[in-house]
Design an enzyme around this catalytic site. Structure first.
Site, PDB file in Angstrom:
ATOM      1  N   SER A  33     -15.541   3.394  -3.546  1.00 42.22           N
ATOM      2  CA  SER A  33     -14.480   2.389  -3.466  1.00 42.22           C
ATOM      3  C   SER A  33     -15.008   1.148  -2.753  1.00 42.22           C
ATOM      4  CB  SER A  33     -13.259   2.987  -2.755  1.00 42.22           C
ATOM      5  OG  SER A  33     -12.139   2.157  -2.914  1.00 42.22           O
ATOM      6  N   ASN A  34     -14.142   0.302  -2.257  1.00 42.77           N
ATOM      7  CA  ASN A  34     -14.574  -0.917  -1.570  1.00 42.77           C
ATOM      8  C   ASN A  34     -13.572  -1.285  -0.490  1.00 42.77           C
ATOM      9  OD1 ASN A  34     -12.474  -2.728  -2.747  1.00 42.77           O
ATOM     10  ND2 ASN A  34     -13.493  -2.106  -4.644  1.00 42.77           N
TER      11      ASN A  34
END
Ligand code: CTP
Ligand code: CA
Length: 223
Positions: A33-34
């Protein structure tokens, strides 16, 4: 001088927005993810609802509450986000892609938790590119909404954003600088709008203020 997006500015319009990160499953307990918090997209959704629009918000996993009057669809992965967006886009007058979509996902998602001692399975994990949701909407042949992207850049902000505007065939792009202490997971931001005709700095401000200014520009363009 741009106004802040008063009531009625988007009356009768449907605005579709993506927000937040996506999660790309590695196995049942891990994901890629980020750092996106979803705040920019949620601020735009809130401002669009205040401006009288019907607002559809497709959100990745975030810890934010749904703004009043906004219809929210929760998704996890980029492919789920794309499916929701492509279903809703033909009914939208405006599409704003504020999500930080994971560019790659694991080529395969393991059905069972990968073990540390599985060696190559984790160290040699293969990734494949996710679909570009924004480019997909911009390429719609029928019922294409006015299409607005974001460009998160750490450097050469204007040049990189202009490349994205042209490559993805967008109507408008909002560029911002991101980095360890800028852009993501913060209440303030600084945006530069670019389109085929030129550039308009929206300046620095809270995500709420910038959302109002962005929507005022969009409302003006779709009249
Ligand atoms: N975007 C999208 N789907 C993707 C990747 C990006 O809809 N799979 C959208 C984002 O929501 C944003 C815009 O495209 O509005 C630009 O995203 P950004 O990450 O800045 O650019 P990329 O095209 O992914 O290129 P890169 O990450 O290499 O800079
Ligand atoms: Ca990207």
């Amino acid at each position: 001088e741009l106004d802040r997006g008063g009531p009625g500015l988007l009356a009768g319009k449907t605005v579709l927005i993506t927000a937040g990160p996506t999660r790309e499953a590695v196995d049942p307990v891990r994901y890629l993810s980020n750092r996106s918090s979803g705040r920019m997209g949620f601020a735009i959704a809130e401002a669009a609802a205040r401006a009288g629009a019907k607002v559809l918000l497709v959100s990745g996993p975030v810890s934010l509450s749904t703004p009043p009057g906004v219809e929210r669809v929760d998704v996890e992965s980029a492919r789920q986000m794309q499916e929701a967006v492509m279903t809703l886009a033909p009914n939208a007058d405006v599409f704003i892609a504020a999500a930080a979509v994971a560019d790659y996902r694991p080529a395969e998602t393991a059905e069972r938790k990968l073990k540390k001692d599985s060696g190559d399975e984790l160290a040699g994990m293969k990734l494949v590119e996710n679909p570009d949701i924004l480019a997909g909407v911009a390429a719609m042949k029928k019922d294409r909404p006015f299409t607005v992207g974001f460009a998160a850049e750490t450097n050469d902000v204007e040049a990189n954003a202009r490349k994205k505007l042209e490559k993805k065939q967008l109507d408008l792009i909002a560029a911002n600088q991101v980095g360890a202490d800028r852009g993501f997971d913060r209440d303030d931001n600084e945006l530069l709008l670019l389109d085929a005709k030129g550039s308009t700095p929206l300046g620095a401000g809270s995500k709420r203020e910038l959302a109002g200014k962005l929507l005022a520009v969009i409302a003006d363009r779709i009249q």
